[in-house]
Design an enzyme around this catalytic site. Structure first.
Site, PDB file in Angstrom:
ATOM      1  N   LYS A  22       0.830  -1.211   0.000  1.00  0.00           N
ATOM      2  CA  LYS A  22       0.000   0.000   0.000  1.00  0.00           C
ATOM      3  C   LYS A  22       0.866   1.263   0.000  1.00  0.00           C
ATOM      4  O   LYS A  22       0.607   2.197  -0.759  1.00  0.00           O
ATOM      5  CB  LYS A  22      -0.945  -0.008   1.212  1.00  0.00           C
ATOM      6  CG  LYS A  22      -1.930  -1.167   1.202  1.00  0.00           C
ATOM      7  CD  LYS A  22      -2.921  -1.086   2.344  1.00  0.00           C
ATOM      8  CE  LYS A  22      -2.267  -1.277   3.697  1.00  0.00           C
ATOM      9  NZ  LYS A  22      -1.645  -2.605   3.853  1.00  0.00           N
ATOM     10  N   THR A  23       1.898   1.293   0.831  1.00  0.00           N
ATOM     11  CA  THR A  23       2.787   2.454   0.856  1.00  0.00           C
ATOM     12  C   THR A  23       3.537   2.590  -0.460  1.00  0.00           C
ATOM     13  O   THR A  23       3.706   3.701  -0.975  1.00  0.00           O
ATOM     14  CB  THR A  23       3.789   2.329   2.021  1.00  0.00           C
ATOM     15  OG1 THR A  23       3.077   2.224   3.256  1.00  0.00           O
ATOM     16  CG2 THR A  23       4.704   3.544   2.082  1.00  0.00           C
ATOM     17  N   ASP A  39      -1.503   6.725   6.295  1.00  0.00           N
ATOM     18  CA  ASP A  39      -1.502   5.311   6.647  1.00  0.00           C
ATOM     19  C   ASP A  39      -2.397   5.106   7.872  1.00  0.00           C
ATOM     20  O   ASP A  39      -2.591   6.026   8.675  1.00  0.00           O
ATOM     21  CB  ASP A  39      -0.074   4.859   6.951  1.00  0.00           C
ATOM     22  CG  ASP A  39       0.090   3.357   6.877  1.00  0.00           C
ATOM     23  OD1 ASP A  39      -0.853   2.675   6.432  1.00  0.00           O
ATOM     24  OD2 ASP A  39       1.160   2.865   7.253  1.00  0.00           O
ATOM     25  N   THR A  99      -5.661  -1.378   7.068  1.00  0.00           N
ATOM     26  CA  THR A  99      -5.676  -2.834   7.177  1.00  0.00           C
ATOM     27  C   THR A  99      -7.036  -3.324   7.664  1.00  0.00           C
ATOM     28  O   THR A  99      -7.281  -4.526   7.705  1.00  0.00           O
ATOM     29  CB  THR A  99      -4.590  -3.313   8.155  1.00  0.00           C
ATOM     30  OG1 THR A  99      -4.772  -2.650   9.420  1.00  0.00           O
ATOM     31  CG2 THR A  99      -3.204  -2.986   7.631  1.00  0.00           C
ATOM     32  N   ARG A 150       6.649  -8.245   1.761  1.00  0.00           N
ATOM     33  CA  ARG A 150       7.542  -7.809   2.848  1.00  0.00           C
ATOM     34  C   ARG A 150       8.200  -9.013   3.517  1.00  0.00           C
ATOM     35  O   ARG A 150       9.392  -8.991   3.831  1.00  0.00           O
ATOM     36  CB  ARG A 150       6.769  -6.985   3.870  1.00  0.00           C
ATOM     37  CG  ARG A 150       7.627  -6.543   5.067  1.00  0.00           C
ATOM     38  CD  ARG A 150       6.826  -5.665   6.003  1.00  0.00           C
ATOM     39  NE  ARG A 150       6.525  -4.386   5.385  1.00  0.00           N
ATOM     40  CZ  ARG A 150       5.497  -3.604   5.749  1.00  0.00           C
ATOM     41  NH1 ARG A 150       4.669  -4.009   6.690  1.00  0.00           N
ATOM     42  NH2 ARG A 150       5.308  -2.453   5.155  1.00  0.00           N
TER      43      ARG A 150
END
Length: 354
Positions: free
Chosen positions: A69-70, A114, A163, A222
Site C-alpha cells: 500500500k505504501t 496510513d 488494514t 515484505r
C-alpha cells in the site's frame, strides 16, 4: 512472542528495515508486481486525470500489512510528478494537526495517510470537507466566543491506507473516488519479487531457490524480502553465497519457518490444540495459556494465517484443528476428533465464553 520478533511478521520491524524496504520498492506502476486488476484500474485513474489536467480522485487502499500500500502511494505521486506528504492516522490527534498539514499542501500534491481508520474523530470530520470542497474551517478561540474561519486549501489527492476497511465510517469511505482491495500474492508473483530483490541486493539466487523462499512467504512481499535477507546471511556465512533450493531449505529450517510459512508460534498453537486438547474445540484463553502467550497474541498474530491456510477453524464452541493441520504436522488424527469426517459450523469471528 512479540509480533516484531517474528521473522514472518508482516509489519515493518524498525527504521533499518524501512530503509531496506525503500531501496527495494519499485518506482513505477509498470514495475509493480502482482495486483494486476488494481494496477490496471489505478493506471486508468491516473492517466485520465493527467489528460484532463486535473488532480485524480482520492484513493483508498485496503489490505493486510506488507502487501504494497505504501509503495503504491509513492508510485501514485511519482506517476503524477508530484511530491508525496506522508503521515498516519495515529499521528493526527487533533483537527488542528490535520489543518496544519492540509494548509501547507501545494496544488496537486499527494497526501498519504496510513492507518486512516485510526484517525481521531474531530480530524476525520474536518477531512470530509477537505476531500470534498478543498476547504477547512479553523476554529479560533474557545467557548461561546469561538469563531470558525473558512480556509481554502489547494486541490490535492489523498491516498488512504487501511488494514481494517470495516472500521472506516461510511461517510469517509464514500468520499474516495477509487477504492482498491489488495489481495495476498501468488507464489509465482512472489518469485518475481524475490528475484528482483536479489538483483538489487547483489545476491546470486537460482530459480528453485527463489521458488523456495517465495513459497514460505505467506503471500506477502515484505515477508519474502525479509526471508531473502536471512537466507542471504546463511549463504554468505555457511556456503559460497549462492542461494539454491537446498540452501534456502537449510537456512529457513534454522529460522524455524516451515514449507508453508508457519513459524514456532503457529506450530505451537496447532500442536497444543491437537496434542493437549485432541483437536478441540477449545476456548481462546485456554489455548493461549497452553502455549504461554496472551490471548490477543494468539488471536491477532497467529490465527488469521492459520485460518486462511485452512489449518484452524473458529467455531461457536471454540478453536478446532482441521484435517489439513493434522496432516501438515504429521500427527495421527483420533477417530473421535470433532472434524474427523464431520461437518462443522464456522464462527463469524466472535469469541464465546469458555
Amino acid at each position: 512472542m512479540e509480533e516484531s520478533e517474528r521473522l514472518v511478521s508482516a509489519d515493518a520491524e524498525g527504521a533499518e528495515e524501512q530503509v531496506i524496504e525503500a531501496a527495494l520498492r519499485p518506482k513505477k506502476l509498470d514495475d509493480f508486481v502482482g495486483q494486476e486488476r488494481v494496477r490496471e484500474q489505478l493506471s486508468l485513474v491516473l492517466r485520465g486525470a493527467l489528460r484532463r489536467g486535473r488532480t485524480p480522485d482520492h484513493v483508498l487502499l485496503s489490505g493486510g500489512p506488507g502487501l504494497g500500500k505504501t509503495t503504491l502511494a509513492m508510485i501514485i505521486a511519482a506517476e503524477l510528478g508530484q511530491p508525496l506528504r506522508i503521515s498516519s492516522g495515529p499521528a493526527i490527534e487533533r483537527a488542528g494537526d490535520l489543518a496544519a498539514v492540509l494548509s501547507t499542501l501545494a496544488e496537486g500534491e499527494v497526501l498519504f495517510l496510513d492507518e486512516i481508520h485510526r484517525l481521531a474523530r474531530p480530524a476525520e470530520e474536518m477531512l470530509y470537507m477537505a476531500m470534498e470542497d478543498f476547504r477547512v474551517d479553523v476554529v479560533v478561540g474557545k467557548g461561546p466566543g469561538a469563531t470558525a474561519i473558512p480556509l481554502d486549501i489547494a486541490p490535492f489527492t489523498l491516498v488512504g491506507a487501511t488494514t481494517r476497511a470495516g472500521m472506516l465510517p461510511g461517510p469517509l469511505r464514500d468520499r474516495f473516488g477509487f477504492v482498491a482491495h489488495m489481495d495476498f500474492y501468488e507464489p509465482a508473483e512472489l518469485e518475481v519479487i524475490v528475484r528482483r530483490s536479489a538483483r538489487l541486493l547483489d545476491v546470486e539466487i537460482t530459480d528453485d531457490g527463489a521458488a523456495e523462499v517465495a513459497g514460505r512467504s505467506r503471500g506477502t512481499p515484505r515477508i519474502a524480502n525479509r526471508l531473502l535477507r536471512r537466507v542471504r546471511d546463511y549463504a554468505e556465512v555457511r556456503a559460497d553465497g549462492v542461494i539454491t533450493r537446498e540452501l534456502a531449505k537449510a537456512a529457513l529450517r534454522l529460522y524455524e519457518v516451515d514449507e508453508r510459512g508457519l513459524d514456532r508460534l503457529d506450530r505451537a498453537v496447532l500442536e497444543s490444540l491437537m496434542r493437549k486438547f485432541g483437536g478441540g474445540p477449545v476456548g481462546l484463553s485456554t489455548l493461549a495459556v497452553s502455549v504461554g502467550e496472551e490471548p490477543e497474541t494468539v488471536e491477532v498474530v497467529a490465527e488469521p494465517f492459520l485460518v486462511r491456510q485452512g489449518l484452524l477453524a473458529r467455531t461457536p464452541r471454540g478453536r478446532i484443528a482441521t484435517p489439513a493441520a493434522w496432516a501438515h504436522l504429521g500427527i495421527a488424527q483420533p477417530a473421535a476428533s470433532p472434524m474427523a469426517g464431520t461437518l462443522f459450523e464456522v464462527d463469524d469471528g466472535a469469541d464465546r465464553p469458555e
